[in-house]
Design an enzyme around this catalytic site. Structure first.
Site, PDB file in Angstrom:
ATOM      1  N   SER A  25       0.879  -1.186   0.000  1.00 23.37           N
ATOM      2  CA  SER A  25       0.000   0.000   0.000  1.00 23.37           C
ATOM      3  C   SER A  25       0.902   1.217   0.000  1.00 23.37           C
ATOM      4  O   SER A  25       2.071   1.121   0.396  1.00 23.37           O
ATOM      5  CB  SER A  25      -0.850   0.012   1.273  1.00 23.37           C
ATOM      6  OG  SER A  25      -1.442   1.285   1.472  1.00 23.37           O
TER       7      SER A  25
ATOM      8  N   TYR B 268      -2.836   0.664  10.472  1.00 24.20           N
ATOM      9  CA  TYR B 268      -2.706   0.260   9.057  1.00 24.20           C
ATOM     10  C   TYR B 268      -1.310   0.588   8.539  1.00 24.20           C
ATOM     11  O   TYR B 268      -0.669  -0.231   7.877  1.00 24.20           O
ATOM     12  CB  TYR B 268      -3.775   0.963   8.222  1.00 24.20           C
ATOM     13  CG  TYR B 268      -3.843   0.484   6.783  1.00 24.20           C
ATOM     14  CD1 TYR B 268      -4.337  -0.774   6.468  1.00 24.20           C
ATOM     15  CD2 TYR B 268      -3.439   1.308   5.724  1.00 24.20           C
ATOM     16  CE1 TYR B 268      -4.413  -1.218   5.137  1.00 24.20           C
ATOM     17  CE2 TYR B 268      -3.519   0.879   4.402  1.00 24.20           C
ATOM     18  CZ  TYR B 268      -4.013  -0.385   4.120  1.00 24.20           C
ATOM     19  OH  TYR B 268      -4.093  -0.814   2.814  1.00 24.20           O
TER      20      TYR B 268
HETATM   21  N1  LIG Z   1      -8.441  -0.077  -1.688  1.00 25.01           N
HETATM   22  C1  LIG Z   1      -7.364   0.667  -1.432  1.00 25.01           C
HETATM   23  O1  LIG Z   1      -7.415   1.913  -1.427  1.00 25.01           O
HETATM   24  C2  LIG Z   1      -6.048  -0.012  -1.154  1.00 25.01           C
HETATM   25  C3  LIG Z   1      -4.887   0.747  -1.242  1.00 25.01           C
HETATM   26  C4  LIG Z   1      -3.668   0.143  -0.989  1.00 25.01           C
HETATM   27  C5  LIG Z   1      -3.603  -1.188  -0.658  1.00 25.01           C
HETATM   28  N2  LIG Z   1      -4.756  -1.909  -0.566  1.00 25.01           N
HETATM   29  C6  LIG Z   1      -4.628  -3.326  -0.192  1.00 25.01           C
HETATM   30  O2  LIG Z   1      -5.159  -4.113  -1.231  1.00 25.01           O
HETATM   31  C7  LIG Z   1      -5.503  -5.385  -0.697  1.00 25.01           C
HETATM   32  C8  LIG Z   1      -6.873  -5.777  -1.242  1.00 25.01           C
HETATM   33  O3  LIG Z   1      -7.830  -4.890  -0.735  1.00 25.01           O
HETATM   34  P1  LIG Z   1      -9.014  -4.279  -1.613  1.00 25.01           P
HETATM   35  O4  LIG Z   1      -8.881  -2.819  -1.546  1.00 25.01           O
HETATM   36  O5  LIG Z   1      -9.074  -4.939  -2.921  1.00 25.01           O
HETATM   37  O6  LIG Z   1     -10.272  -4.631  -0.690  1.00 25.01           O
HETATM   38  P2  LIG Z   1     -11.393  -5.747  -0.840  1.00 25.01           P
HETATM   39  O7  LIG Z   1     -12.116  -5.769   0.467  1.00 25.01           O
HETATM   40  O8  LIG Z   1     -12.169  -5.551  -2.090  1.00 25.01           O
HETATM   41  O9  LIG Z   1     -10.542  -7.086  -0.986  1.00 25.01           O
HETATM   42  C9  LIG Z   1      -9.993  -7.719   0.130  1.00 25.01           C
HETATM   43  C10 LIG Z   1     -10.468  -9.155   0.134  1.00 25.01           C
HETATM   44  O10 LIG Z   1      -9.836  -9.810   1.255  1.00 25.01           O
HETATM   45  C11 LIG Z   1     -10.790 -10.642   1.872  1.00 25.01           C
HETATM   46  N3  LIG Z   1     -10.423 -10.848   3.271  1.00 25.01           N
HETATM   47  C12 LIG Z   1     -10.314  -9.919   4.245  1.00 25.01           C
HETATM   48  N4  LIG Z   1      -9.984 -10.511   5.401  1.00 25.01           N
HETATM   49  C13 LIG Z   1      -9.889 -11.841   5.149  1.00 25.01           C
HETATM   50  C14 LIG Z   1      -9.592 -12.962   5.949  1.00 25.01           C
HETATM   51  N5  LIG Z   1      -9.320 -12.861   7.266  1.00 25.01           N
HETATM   52  N6  LIG Z   1      -9.556 -14.182   5.360  1.00 25.01           N
HETATM   53  C15 LIG Z   1      -9.836 -14.313   4.032  1.00 25.01           C
HETATM   54  N7  LIG Z   1     -10.144 -13.281   3.236  1.00 25.01           N
HETATM   55  C16 LIG Z   1     -10.161 -12.052   3.789  1.00 25.01           C
HETATM   56  C17 LIG Z   1     -12.118  -9.906   1.724  1.00 25.01           C
HETATM   57  O11 LIG Z   1     -13.232 -10.786   1.856  1.00 25.01           O
HETATM   58  C18 LIG Z   1     -11.978  -9.299   0.339  1.00 25.01           C
HETATM   59  O12 LIG Z   1     -12.516 -10.149  -0.666  1.00 25.01           O
HETATM   60  C19 LIG Z   1      -5.427  -5.245   0.820  1.00 25.01           C
HETATM   61  O13 LIG Z   1      -4.224  -5.826   1.276  1.00 25.01           O
HETATM   62  C20 LIG Z   1      -5.402  -3.743   1.024  1.00 25.01           C
HETATM   63  O14 LIG Z   1      -4.758  -3.379   2.222  1.00 25.01           O
HETATM   64  C21 LIG Z   1      -5.971  -1.359  -0.826  1.00 25.01           C
END
Ligand SMILES: NC(=O)c1ccc[n+]([C@@H]2O[C@H](COP(=O)([O-])OP(=O)(O)OC[C@H]3O[C@@H](n4cnc5c(N)ncnc54)[C@H](O)[C@@H]3O)[C@@H](O)[C@H]2O)c1
Length: 273
Positions: A143, A156
């Site tokens: 991130s 975070y």
């Molecule tokens: N969205 C943003 O702005 C952003 C920015 C930087 C990094 N990220 C990172 O990207 C990654 C994906 O996040 P996203 O934004 O696509 O969100 P998202 O919620 O769409 O995807 C995350 C997925 O992880 C699953 N998940 C969460 N906890 C879990 C657990 N304990 N066991 C199994 N599955 C689990 C959720 O069900 C979901 O499908 C994360 O690591 C997040 O920190 C997101």
């Protein structure tokens, strides 16, 4: 021919958001894909849309669930070439002073379990199968909060700085056989959820008021990212034909946060000559 043809990837958190976009991109490149996700509803949706994807419902913080996901992947496709640790949760910017101490400890345990511990558990579970393949790869979703302040609160930000440490240490330990890298998205419109111990389990990033504007005004490209914007970087890092000498690296995919400078870019610059 893409290296990903005939290769097999397991993606945690692959049922939505960035993980799902990566799954779709890997499928388009000819890869076989398995996902591990806690949301049965979303796993079922992916399985309906792509009947060749192996969907495993489970909790990434459980080593046994990671092992089960690896086993199901190998049962279905015969091997595992690429492990992508991606499942994560957010802290919705809760500041240290605003979080009561006992709650803070529980919230820390929850977010570090999902965002850091689970990446290690997943990589450990995948390791024996990765070692059997040619040119295996591990990729973690980091991130902008792995590098900069204020992209979240201290929980975070600390967890994502921790992921940078995981990338670097595993790249060192697993060389020369396995390359380990990361992709660091910036603010991306997804359903990212919060910390249950802070009553944020039902908070969804994409529904935060004015989220698109908030995200697009913080980076020089003035762009609120979409999950698919990052997916090609996972392809790049997984494919030795594109990144054979790359390990221990995190690619920032955040609209240029690292060059924000001391003042906001003027934007809309016009070429005068
Ligand atoms: N969205 C943003 O702005 C952003 C920015 C930087 C990094 N990220 C990172 O990207 C990654 C994906 O996040 P996203 O934004 O696509 O969100 P998202 O919620 O769409 O995807 C995350 C997925 O992880 C699953 N998940 C969460 N906890 C879990 C657990 N304990 N066991 C199994 N599955 C689990 C959720 O069900 C979901 O499908 C994360 O690591 C997040 O920190 C997101």
């Amino acid at each position: 021919m893409s290296w990903l043809e005939e290769r097999v990837a397991l993606i945690t958190g692959g049922a939505s958001g960035i993980g799902f976009a990566v799954a779709e991109r890997f499928l388009a490149e000819g890869a076989k894909v398995a996902i591990l996700d806690r949301s049965k509803e979303d796993v079922d949706k992916v399985a309906t849309a792509h009947d060749d994807v192996v969907g495993v419902v489970g909790d990434v913080t459980s080593y046994q669930d990671n092992v089960r996901a690896v086993q199901k992947t190998v049962q279905a496709f015969g091997k595992l070439d690429v492990f992508i640790g991606n499942a994560g949760i957010f802290d919705y910017f809760v500041h240290l002073a605003d979080c009561e101490g006992e709650k803070l400890g529980k919230a820390f345990d929850e977010i570090f379990s999902v965002n850091v511990k689970a990446y290690l558990l997943g990589a450990r579970a995948a390791l024996p199968e990765l070692l059997k393949c040619d040119d295996p790869s591990v990729i973690f979703t980091v991130s902008n909060s792995g590098f900069y302040t204020s992209g979240g609160g201290p929980l975070y930000t600390a967890s994502k700085h921790g992921v940078v440490g995981v990338v670097r240490e595993l790249a060192y330990e697993l060389a020369p056989k396995i390359r380990v890298n990361g992709v660091a998205p910036g603010g991306t419109i997804t359903g990212l959820r919060g910390i249950e111990k802070l009553e944020q389990g039902d908070t969804v990033l994409s529904t935060v008021p004015d989220i698109e504007q908030l995200m697009s005004t913080t980076n020089p490209l003035q762009y609120a990212q979409r999950p698919a914007d990052h997916a090609g970087l996972y392809v790049l890092l997984a494919s030795p034909q594109n990144s054979r000498a790359v390990t221990g690296v995190v690619i920032n995919s955040d609209g240029g946060l690292g060059v924000r400078g001391m003042v906001q870019p003027a934007g809309g610059m016009e070429l005068t000559s």
